[in-house]
Write an enzyme that holds these catalytic residues in place. Structure first.
Site, PDB file in Angstrom:
ATOM      1  CB  SER A  28      18.670  -5.205   6.469  1.00 48.05           C
ATOM      2  OG  SER A  28      19.134  -4.418   7.536  1.00 48.05           O
ATOM      3  CD  GLU A  78      13.088  -5.430   8.835  1.00 47.17           C
ATOM      4  OE1 GLU A  78      13.419  -5.793   9.984  1.00 47.17           O
ATOM      5  OE2 GLU A  78      13.878  -4.895   8.047  1.00 47.17           O
ATOM      6  CG  HIS A 100      16.797  -7.420  11.125  1.00 46.30           C
ATOM      7  ND1 HIS A 100      16.029  -6.552  10.395  1.00 46.30           N
ATOM      8  CD2 HIS A 100      18.087  -7.213  10.725  1.00 46.30           C
ATOM      9  CE1 HIS A 100      16.803  -5.846   9.586  1.00 46.30           C
ATOM     10  NE2 HIS A 100      18.059  -6.229   9.769  1.00 46.30           N
TER      11      HIS A 100
END
Length: 304
Positions: free
Chosen positions: A114, A204, A274
């Protein structure tokens, strides 16, 4: 095309340090559960002082978070760095940052995803492999196979191939560069942007409406960055639906429209990101992306 330097495999008894390079640590129970997983495997885990510090939405001032990273990276007894959580903030501490990658500092593991993408890509630029994988606050939510995959890699065991949905277009071999799409997009045209020649890009995202994903991928197209990429591996794009009653493409339609005409292999629905399985992806290792079979396979493995 050259693979990155892999840190030496970890072993139980090694010292790991925990830092908070990004957002405020809020998920304290999940954090403790993540710590327990590492400790249950026999690792010594040291938490930096004031891990729950707050400065706005950041886990302390830029100077304090930068000092945390520097202290862990230069500690000769520390074998790996565990990031507490994502959020936002890692790019801020990379201003005027140097990894001190001289001979006196051995490469060590850095694990996160992330917002931690910025740190992973910064290390990639100096030739050191890191790990795109669960942060401490998400580790306990992972299925057993995903947790085992993490320890398999950092302890020097081979990784199984990942299976997704192949879009056709053949097979590509390249250097794996995984990250969060939003964070990666904001690294374009900065000193942290890597050279994308020969790269298999793995991306992602979460909580980004389809038009925002469209906007980011269009920026990649216009910048010319995608023209250098050999293949694209797509993980989860979760909670990326348009608001109800708002005209929109679906996230799947956006990905197909923006990436399907590039003439390179693309594999979607791979189990990383996630809100679901977040399979470890080593940064800077050689991989094969088979868009006919829908497989991402790591070629670079530890040698006995």
């Amino acid at each position: 095309m050259q693979s990155e330097i892999l840190p030496q495999p970890l072993k139980p008894g090694d010292l790991l340090q925990v830092i908070a390079p990004s957002g405020v640590l809020r998920e304290l129970e999940a954090f403790e559960q993540g710590l327990e997983i590492w400790r249950s495997r026999g690792y010594k885990v040291k938490i930096i002082p004031k891990i729950d510090d707050k400065w706005g939405y950041l886990a302390g001032t830029d100077e304090n978070r930068r000092n945390q990273l520097a202290a862990a990276w230069t500690d000769p007894d520390c074998r790996g760095i565990l990031c507490a959580r994502g959020g936002f903030g890692s790019t801020r501490i990379l201003e005027n940052w140097h990894w001190h990658s001289g001979d006196s500092i051995l490469p060590k593991w850095l694990i996160g995803f992330s917002d931690v993408t910025a740190l992973l890509w910064s290390l990639y630029n100096i030739g050191i492999s890191s790990v795109h994988g669960p942060v401490l606050t998400t580790l306990a939510d992972q299925p057993d196979w995903s947790i085992e995959r993490l320890f398999n890699w950092v302890e020097g065991r081979p990784l199984a191939a990942l299976k997704g949905c192949g879009w056709g277009g053949g097979i590509a071999t390249g250097i794996l560069l995984p990250g969060n799409l939003t964070v990666a997009t904001h690294l374009l045209s900065t000193p942290i942007q890597p050279n994308f020649d020969g790269v298999i890009l793995a991306i992602e995202d979460v909580t980004e409406a389809p038009y925002r994903i469209d906007r980011m991928l269009t920026q990649w197209r216009l910048s010319g960055a995608l023209s250098k990429v050999r293949g694209i591996a797509l993980g989860g794009f979760t909670r990326c639906e348009a608001p109800p009653n708002v005209p929109s493409f679906s996230i799947e339609e956006v990905l197909r429209d923006r990436l399907g005409d590039l003439g390179i292999p693309v594999v979607s629905n791979l189990p990383f990101g996630h809100d679901g399985p977040n399979a470890v992806l080593p940064v800077g290792v050689e991989v094969t992306l088979d868009a006919n079979q829908g497989i991402l396979d790591v070629i670079t493995q530890y040698l006995d």
